[in-house]
Design an enzyme around this catalytic site. Structure first.
Site, PDB file in Angstrom:
ATOM      1  N   GLY A  25      -5.221   4.398   2.261  1.00  0.00           N
ATOM      2  CA  GLY A  25      -5.132   3.331   3.260  1.00  0.00           C
ATOM      3  C   GLY A  25      -4.423   3.825   4.508  1.00  0.00           C
TER       4      GLY A  25
ATOM      5  N   ASP B 250       0.856  -1.192   0.000  1.00  0.00           N
ATOM      6  CA  ASP B 250       0.000   0.000   0.000  1.00  0.00           C
ATOM      7  C   ASP B 250       0.892   1.243   0.000  1.00  0.00           C
ATOM      8  OD1 ASP B 250      -3.252   0.120   1.200  1.00  0.00           O
ATOM      9  OD2 ASP B 250      -2.164   1.962   0.759  1.00  0.00           O
TER      10      ASP B 250
ATOM     11  N   ALA C  79     -10.176  -6.063  -8.322  1.00  0.00           N
ATOM     12  CA  ALA C  79     -11.303  -5.405  -7.655  1.00  0.00           C
ATOM     13  C   ALA C  79     -11.887  -4.401  -8.633  1.00  0.00           C
ATOM     14  CB  ALA C  79     -10.821  -4.688  -6.394  1.00  0.00           C
TER      15      ALA C  79
ATOM     16  N   ASP D 267       4.064   2.259  -4.092  1.00  0.00           N
ATOM     17  CA  ASP D 267       3.041   2.742  -5.025  1.00  0.00           C
ATOM     18  C   ASP D 267       3.060   1.821  -6.245  1.00  0.00           C
ATOM     19  OD1 ASP D 267       1.672   4.010  -7.052  1.00  0.00           O
ATOM     20  OD2 ASP D 267       2.474   6.008  -6.603  1.00  0.00           O
TER      21      ASP D 267
ATOM     22  N   LYS E 170     -11.276   1.745 -14.191  1.00  0.00           N
ATOM     23  CA  LYS E 170     -11.693   0.371 -13.854  1.00  0.00           C
ATOM     24  C   LYS E 170     -12.125  -0.386 -15.107  1.00  0.00           C
ATOM     25  CE  LYS E 170     -11.172   0.113  -9.320  1.00  0.00           C
ATOM     26  NZ  LYS E 170     -10.279  -0.870  -8.674  1.00  0.00           N
TER      27      LYS E 170
ATOM     28  N   TYR F 256     -12.445   7.386 -12.420  1.00  0.00           N
ATOM     29  CA  TYR F 256     -12.543   6.088 -11.724  1.00  0.00           C
ATOM     30  C   TYR F 256     -13.178   5.045 -12.649  1.00  0.00           C
ATOM     31  CZ  TYR F 256     -13.732   2.802  -7.917  1.00  0.00           C
ATOM     32  OH  TYR F 256     -13.852   1.708  -7.094  1.00  0.00           O
TER      33      TYR F 256
ATOM     34  N   LYS G 131      -4.074   6.554 -12.797  1.00  0.00           N
ATOM     35  CA  LYS G 131      -2.798   5.822 -12.882  1.00  0.00           C
ATOM     36  C   LYS G 131      -2.869   4.460 -12.208  1.00  0.00           C
ATOM     37  CE  LYS G 131       1.198   7.926 -12.398  1.00  0.00           C
ATOM     38  NZ  LYS G 131       2.210   8.813 -11.774  1.00  0.00           N
TER      39      LYS G 131
END
Ligand code: UDP
Length: 315
Positions: free
Chosen positions: A39, A34, A117, A59, A152, A148, A94
Protein backbone atom coordinates in the site's frame (compact mmCIF):
# COMPACT_ATOMS: atom_id res chain seq x y z
CA UNK A 1 -23.93 -2.78 14.41
CA UNK A 2 -24.60 0.46 16.22
CA UNK A 3 -21.31 2.31 15.80
CA UNK A 4 -20.62 4.12 12.53
CA UNK A 5 -16.92 3.55 13.01
CA UNK A 6 -14.93 1.26 10.72
CA UNK A 7 -11.45 -0.26 10.60
CA UNK A 8 -10.07 -1.08 7.16
CA UNK A 9 -6.94 -3.21 7.16
CA UNK A 10 -4.93 -2.72 3.98
CA UNK A 11 -6.67 0.64 3.82
CA UNK A 12 -3.80 2.29 1.93
CA UNK A 13 -3.94 -0.31 -0.85
CA UNK A 14 -5.77 -0.21 -4.17
CA UNK A 15 -9.14 -1.57 -2.98
CA UNK A 16 -8.77 -0.56 0.66
CA UNK A 17 -8.33 3.11 -0.19
CA UNK A 18 -11.45 3.15 -2.38
CA UNK A 19 -13.35 1.59 0.52
CA UNK A 20 -12.03 4.31 2.87
CA UNK A 21 -13.54 6.86 0.45
CA UNK A 22 -16.85 5.05 0.28
CA UNK A 23 -17.32 4.55 4.01
CA UNK A 24 -16.42 8.19 4.74
CA UNK A 25 -19.03 9.20 2.13
CA UNK A 26 -21.53 6.96 3.93
CA UNK A 27 -20.90 8.88 7.15
CA UNK A 28 -18.54 6.45 8.89
CA UNK A 29 -15.50 7.36 10.88
CA UNK A 30 -12.69 5.42 9.20
CA UNK A 31 -9.52 4.02 10.71
CA UNK A 32 -7.21 3.01 7.91
CA UNK A 33 -4.53 0.51 8.97
CA UNK A 34 -1.66 -0.52 6.71
CA UNK A 35 2.00 -1.54 7.03
CA UNK A 36 2.68 0.07 3.62
CA UNK A 37 4.29 -3.11 2.26
CA UNK A 38 2.31 -2.87 -0.98
CA UNK A 39 0.00 0.00 0.00
CA UNK A 40 0.99 3.65 -0.23
CA UNK A 41 0.11 6.86 1.57
CA UNK A 42 -0.33 8.45 -1.88
CA UNK A 43 -3.61 6.48 -2.11
CA UNK A 44 -4.99 8.14 1.02
CA UNK A 45 -3.25 11.52 1.19
CA UNK A 46 -6.45 13.20 -0.06
CA UNK A 47 -8.16 11.91 3.10
CA UNK A 48 -5.74 13.20 5.74
CA UNK A 49 -7.56 16.49 6.09
CA UNK A 50 -10.98 14.89 6.10
CA UNK A 51 -12.80 14.80 9.45
CA UNK A 52 -13.34 11.28 10.73
CA UNK A 53 -10.31 9.80 8.96
CA UNK A 54 -7.33 8.36 10.78
CA UNK A 55 -4.30 6.41 9.55
CA UNK A 56 -2.41 3.90 11.69
CA UNK A 57 0.76 2.30 10.34
CA UNK A 58 0.68 -1.25 11.68
CA UNK A 59 1.35 -4.81 10.53
CA UNK A 60 -1.84 -6.75 11.31
CA UNK A 61 0.03 -10.03 11.76
CA UNK A 62 0.83 -8.57 15.21
CA UNK A 63 -1.75 -7.85 17.91
CA UNK A 64 -4.10 -5.10 16.76
CA UNK A 65 -5.03 -2.42 19.25
CA UNK A 66 -7.76 0.07 18.42
CA UNK A 67 -9.07 2.49 20.99
CA UNK A 68 -12.85 2.96 21.25
CA UNK A 69 -15.80 1.17 19.67
CA UNK A 70 -15.91 -0.34 16.17
CA UNK A 71 -18.98 -1.29 14.16
CA UNK A 72 -17.20 -2.67 11.09
CA UNK A 73 -13.91 -4.36 10.27
CA UNK A 74 -13.00 -4.80 6.61
CA UNK A 75 -9.98 -7.08 6.30
CA UNK A 76 -8.24 -6.14 3.03
CA UNK A 77 -4.59 -6.40 4.06
CA UNK A 78 -2.58 -8.71 1.79
CA UNK A 79 -0.25 -8.63 -1.16
CA UNK A 80 -2.65 -9.36 -4.03
CA UNK A 81 -0.76 -9.52 -7.30
CA UNK A 82 0.97 -12.79 -8.30
CA UNK A 83 4.28 -10.93 -8.57
CA UNK A 84 3.95 -9.57 -5.06
CA UNK A 85 3.03 -12.82 -3.43
CA UNK A 86 5.79 -14.65 -5.26
CA UNK A 87 8.27 -12.10 -3.91
CA UNK A 88 6.72 -12.03 -0.42
CA UNK A 89 5.51 -15.60 0.16
CA UNK A 90 5.90 -15.65 3.95
CA UNK A 91 4.27 -12.24 4.49
CA UNK A 92 1.40 -13.36 2.24
CA UNK A 93 0.85 -16.53 4.26
CA UNK A 94 1.15 -14.63 7.54
CA UNK A 95 -1.31 -11.86 6.74
CA UNK A 96 -3.91 -14.33 5.45
CA UNK A 97 -3.58 -16.56 8.50
CA UNK A 98 -2.20 -14.66 11.52
CA UNK A 99 -3.56 -11.32 10.26
CA UNK A 100 -7.04 -12.72 9.74
CA UNK A 101 -6.93 -14.29 13.21
CA UNK A 102 -5.97 -10.95 14.80
CA UNK A 103 -8.61 -9.04 12.85
CA UNK A 104 -11.30 -11.58 13.83
CA UNK A 105 -10.18 -11.44 17.45
CA UNK A 106 -10.66 -7.68 17.33
CA UNK A 107 -14.12 -8.11 15.75
CA UNK A 108 -15.11 -10.43 18.61
CA UNK A 109 -13.76 -8.04 21.23
CA UNK A 110 -15.53 -5.01 19.72
CA UNK A 111 -18.67 -6.87 18.67
CA UNK A 112 -18.03 -5.55 15.15
CA UNK A 113 -19.25 -6.93 11.83
CA UNK A 114 -16.32 -8.45 9.92
CA UNK A 115 -15.89 -8.62 6.14
CA UNK A 116 -13.13 -10.76 4.64
CA UNK A 117 -11.63 -9.83 1.28
CA UNK A 118 -11.37 -13.30 -0.19
CA UNK A 119 -10.58 -14.06 -3.80
CA UNK A 120 -11.38 -16.02 -6.94
CA UNK A 121 -8.00 -17.66 -6.29
CA UNK A 122 -9.75 -19.96 -3.80
CA UNK A 123 -11.01 -21.74 -6.95
CA UNK A 124 -7.42 -22.25 -8.14
CA UNK A 125 -7.18 -23.50 -11.74
CA UNK A 126 -10.90 -24.20 -11.90
CA UNK A 127 -12.45 -27.40 -13.17
CA UNK A 128 -15.89 -25.78 -13.26
CA UNK A 129 -16.68 -22.82 -15.50
CA UNK A 130 -18.02 -20.26 -14.68
CA UNK A 131 -17.32 -20.58 -10.97
CA UNK A 132 -20.25 -20.64 -8.53
CA UNK A 133 -19.64 -20.24 -4.79
CA UNK A 134 -20.50 -23.92 -4.30
CA UNK A 135 -17.37 -25.01 -6.23
CA UNK A 136 -14.60 -26.09 -3.83
CA UNK A 137 -11.73 -25.32 -6.13
CA UNK A 138 -8.61 -26.92 -7.58
CA UNK A 139 -5.58 -25.51 -5.78
CA UNK A 140 -1.98 -26.76 -5.76
CA UNK A 141 -1.05 -26.25 -2.09
CA UNK A 142 2.71 -26.40 -2.72
CA UNK A 143 2.75 -24.42 -5.97
CA UNK A 144 3.99 -20.84 -6.26
CA UNK A 145 0.46 -19.43 -6.02
CA UNK A 146 -0.36 -21.68 -3.06
CA UNK A 147 0.92 -19.08 -0.58
CA UNK A 148 -1.93 -16.76 -1.53
CA UNK A 149 -4.61 -19.31 -2.40
CA UNK A 150 -4.18 -21.38 0.74
CA UNK A 151 -3.86 -18.33 2.99
CA UNK A 152 -7.19 -17.04 1.67
CA UNK A 153 -8.80 -20.49 1.98
CA UNK A 154 -7.56 -20.63 5.58
CA UNK A 155 -8.90 -17.09 6.10
CA UNK A 156 -12.35 -18.18 4.91
CA UNK A 157 -12.26 -21.22 7.23
CA UNK A 158 -11.18 -19.04 10.17
CA UNK A 159 -13.91 -16.50 9.40
CA UNK A 160 -16.61 -19.19 9.36
CA UNK A 161 -15.19 -20.66 12.59
CA UNK A 162 -15.43 -17.27 14.35
CA UNK A 163 -18.96 -16.98 13.09
CA UNK A 164 -20.02 -20.47 14.16
CA UNK A 165 -18.09 -20.71 17.42
CA UNK A 166 -18.05 -17.11 18.65
CA UNK A 167 -21.14 -15.76 16.89
CA UNK A 168 -19.18 -12.99 15.11
CA UNK A 169 -21.19 -11.32 12.31
CA UNK A 170 -19.16 -12.22 9.23
CA UNK A 171 -19.24 -11.59 5.47
CA UNK A 172 -16.99 -13.13 2.81
CA UNK A 173 -16.46 -11.47 -0.58
CA UNK A 174 -14.75 -13.55 -3.28
CA UNK A 175 -13.21 -10.80 -5.35
CA UNK A 176 -12.37 -11.39 -9.01
CA UNK A 177 -9.78 -9.42 -11.04
CA UNK A 178 -10.43 -5.74 -10.42
CA UNK A 179 -8.85 -2.68 -12.05
CA UNK A 180 -8.93 1.09 -11.91
CA UNK A 181 -7.18 4.13 -10.48
CA UNK A 182 -4.58 3.56 -7.71
CA UNK A 183 -3.33 0.24 -9.05
CA UNK A 184 0.45 0.23 -8.85
CA UNK A 185 2.00 0.56 -12.30
CA UNK A 186 4.68 -1.98 -11.44
CA UNK A 187 2.55 -4.52 -9.58
CA UNK A 188 3.08 -7.06 -12.36
CA UNK A 189 -0.58 -7.71 -13.13
CA UNK A 190 -1.78 -7.87 -16.70
CA UNK A 191 -3.63 -4.56 -16.84
CA UNK A 192 -1.08 -2.14 -15.34
CA UNK A 193 1.73 -3.94 -17.17
CA UNK A 194 0.00 -3.76 -20.56
CA UNK A 195 -1.10 -0.13 -20.05
CA UNK A 196 2.40 0.94 -19.06
CA UNK A 197 3.99 -0.98 -21.93
CA UNK A 198 1.52 0.41 -24.47
CA UNK A 199 1.94 4.00 -23.25
CA UNK A 200 5.74 3.71 -23.25
CA UNK A 201 5.84 2.12 -26.72
CA UNK A 202 7.23 -1.17 -25.40
CA UNK A 203 6.09 -4.63 -26.49
CA UNK A 204 3.24 -6.12 -24.49
CA UNK A 205 4.32 -9.30 -22.69
CA UNK A 206 1.60 -11.93 -23.04
CA UNK A 207 2.37 -15.06 -21.01
CA UNK A 208 1.89 -18.36 -22.83
CA UNK A 209 -0.38 -18.38 -25.88
CA UNK A 210 -2.63 -15.80 -24.21
CA UNK A 211 -5.69 -18.01 -24.58
CA UNK A 212 -6.17 -18.14 -20.80
CA UNK A 213 -9.15 -16.00 -19.81
CA UNK A 214 -10.02 -13.54 -17.06
CA UNK A 215 -13.04 -11.37 -16.24
CA UNK A 216 -12.20 -7.80 -15.24
CA UNK A 217 -14.27 -5.67 -12.86
CA UNK A 218 -14.05 -1.89 -12.70
CA UNK A 219 -13.26 -0.73 -9.16
CA UNK A 220 -16.46 1.35 -8.69
CA UNK A 221 -18.60 -1.72 -9.36
CA UNK A 222 -16.52 -3.76 -6.94
CA UNK A 223 -16.87 -1.17 -4.16
CA UNK A 224 -20.64 -1.07 -4.65
CA UNK A 225 -20.79 -4.88 -4.42
CA UNK A 226 -18.68 -4.94 -1.25
CA UNK A 227 -20.80 -2.24 0.36
CA UNK A 228 -24.02 -4.09 -0.43
CA UNK A 229 -22.61 -7.32 0.96
CA UNK A 230 -21.52 -5.51 4.11
CA UNK A 231 -25.02 -4.14 4.62
CA UNK A 232 -26.72 -7.49 3.86
CA UNK A 233 -27.28 -10.27 6.37
CA UNK A 234 -25.74 -13.00 4.17
CA UNK A 235 -22.94 -14.92 5.85
CA UNK A 236 -21.64 -17.32 3.23
CA UNK A 237 -19.19 -16.35 0.45
CA UNK A 238 -20.43 -14.22 -2.44
CA UNK A 239 -18.61 -13.79 -5.78
CA UNK A 240 -18.13 -10.14 -6.68
CA UNK A 241 -16.89 -9.79 -10.23
CA UNK A 242 -17.81 -8.91 -13.77
CA UNK A 243 -18.74 -12.03 -15.78
CA UNK A 244 -17.60 -10.42 -19.06
CA UNK A 245 -14.79 -12.85 -19.98
CA UNK A 246 -11.87 -12.13 -22.31
CA UNK A 247 -8.68 -13.95 -23.29
CA UNK A 248 -5.46 -12.25 -22.24
CA UNK A 249 -4.36 -12.02 -25.88
CA UNK A 250 -7.59 -10.25 -26.81
CA UNK A 251 -7.22 -8.02 -23.77
CA UNK A 252 -3.70 -6.99 -24.81
CA UNK A 253 -5.00 -6.16 -28.30
CA UNK A 254 -7.81 -4.04 -26.81
CA UNK A 255 -5.27 -2.03 -24.84
CA UNK A 256 -3.04 -1.47 -27.89
CA UNK A 257 -6.06 -0.25 -29.83
CA UNK A 258 -7.35 1.96 -27.03
CA UNK A 259 -4.00 3.67 -26.47
CA UNK A 260 -3.29 3.96 -30.21
CA UNK A 261 0.12 2.49 -29.44
CA UNK A 262 2.50 1.08 -32.06
CA UNK A 263 3.57 -1.64 -29.61
CA UNK A 264 3.65 -5.29 -30.64
CA UNK A 265 2.78 -8.37 -28.65
CA UNK A 266 5.54 -10.73 -27.53
CA UNK A 267 4.95 -14.06 -25.83
CA UNK A 268 6.75 -15.08 -22.64
CA UNK A 269 6.71 -18.26 -20.62
CA UNK A 270 3.44 -18.96 -18.80
CA UNK A 271 4.00 -18.98 -15.01
CA UNK A 272 3.25 -22.25 -13.17
CA UNK A 273 -0.35 -22.94 -12.11
CA UNK A 274 -1.68 -19.90 -14.00
CA UNK A 275 -5.47 -20.50 -14.09
CA UNK A 276 -6.65 -21.29 -17.64
CA UNK A 277 -10.08 -19.75 -17.22
CA UNK A 278 -11.81 -17.46 -14.73
CA UNK A 279 -15.32 -16.09 -14.75
CA UNK A 280 -17.67 -15.54 -11.83
CA UNK A 281 -21.15 -16.97 -11.63
CA UNK A 282 -22.86 -13.96 -10.02
CA UNK A 283 -26.34 -15.42 -9.59
CA UNK A 284 -26.02 -15.07 -5.81
CA UNK A 285 -24.87 -11.44 -5.91
CA UNK A 286 -27.76 -10.61 -8.26
CA UNK A 287 -30.33 -12.35 -6.09
CA UNK A 288 -29.13 -11.49 -2.61
CA UNK A 289 -27.53 -8.08 -3.15
CA UNK A 290 -29.43 -7.00 -6.26
CA UNK A 291 -25.96 -6.22 -7.60
CA UNK A 292 -24.46 -6.56 -11.03
CA UNK A 293 -21.63 -4.61 -12.67
CA UNK A 294 -22.59 -1.40 -14.49
CA UNK A 295 -19.29 -0.46 -16.14
CA UNK A 296 -18.39 -2.49 -19.20
CA UNK A 297 -14.79 -3.10 -20.18
CA UNK A 298 -14.55 -0.52 -22.94
CA UNK A 299 -15.77 2.22 -20.60
CA UNK A 300 -13.68 1.03 -17.64
CA UNK A 301 -10.51 0.76 -19.69
CA UNK A 302 -10.90 4.36 -20.83
CA UNK A 303 -11.16 5.55 -17.23
CA UNK A 304 -8.16 3.42 -16.25
CA UNK A 305 -6.18 4.79 -19.19
CA UNK A 306 -6.75 8.38 -17.99
CA UNK A 307 -5.27 7.39 -14.65
CA UNK A 308 -2.24 5.57 -16.04
CA UNK A 309 -1.50 8.46 -18.44
CA UNK A 310 -1.60 10.92 -15.57
CA UNK A 311 0.73 8.86 -13.38
CA UNK A 312 3.20 8.24 -16.20
CA UNK A 313 3.19 11.94 -17.10
CA UNK A 314 4.16 12.78 -13.52
CA UNK A 315 7.06 10.28 -13.48
N1 UDP B 1 -0.21 -11.88 -17.78
C1 UDP B 1 0.42 -11.67 -19.00
N2 UDP B 1 1.39 -10.72 -19.07
C2 UDP B 1 1.75 -9.93 -18.02
C3 UDP B 1 1.09 -10.12 -16.79
C4 UDP B 1 0.11 -11.10 -16.71
O1 UDP B 1 0.12 -12.36 -19.98
O2 UDP B 1 2.65 -9.09 -18.20
C5 UDP B 1 -1.25 -12.91 -17.71
C6 UDP B 1 -1.10 -13.90 -16.55
O3 UDP B 1 -0.25 -14.97 -16.89
C7 UDP B 1 -2.53 -14.33 -16.32
C8 UDP B 1 -3.34 -13.09 -16.71
O4 UDP B 1 -2.49 -12.28 -17.50
O5 UDP B 1 -2.87 -15.38 -17.18
C9 UDP B 1 -3.82 -12.27 -15.53
O6 UDP B 1 -2.72 -12.09 -14.69
P1 UDP B 1 -2.69 -11.12 -13.45
O7 UDP B 1 -1.29 -11.08 -12.95
O8 UDP B 1 -3.32 -9.82 -13.81
O9 UDP B 1 -3.62 -11.77 -12.34
P2 UDP B 1 -4.19 -13.25 -12.04
O10 UDP B 1 -5.54 -13.24 -12.65
O11 UDP B 1 -3.31 -14.29 -12.69
O12 UDP B 1 -4.19 -13.33 -10.58
Amino acid sequence: MSEKRALITGGAGFLGSHLCDRLLDEGYEVICMDNLLTGSTSNIEHLFSRPGFQFIEHDVTNFIYVKGPLGLILHFASPASPNDYLNMPIQTLKVGSLGTHKALGLAKEKDARFLLASTSEVYGDPGVHPQPETYWGNVNPIGIRGVYDEAKRFAEAMTMAYHRYHGVETRIARIFNTYGPRMRLEDGRALPTFMTQALCGEDLTVYGDGLQSRSFTYVDDLVEGIFRLLMSDYRKPVNIGNPEEVTILEFAKEIIELTGSKSNIVHKELPADDPKVRKPDITKAREILDWSPKVDRSEGLKKALDYFREVLDKN
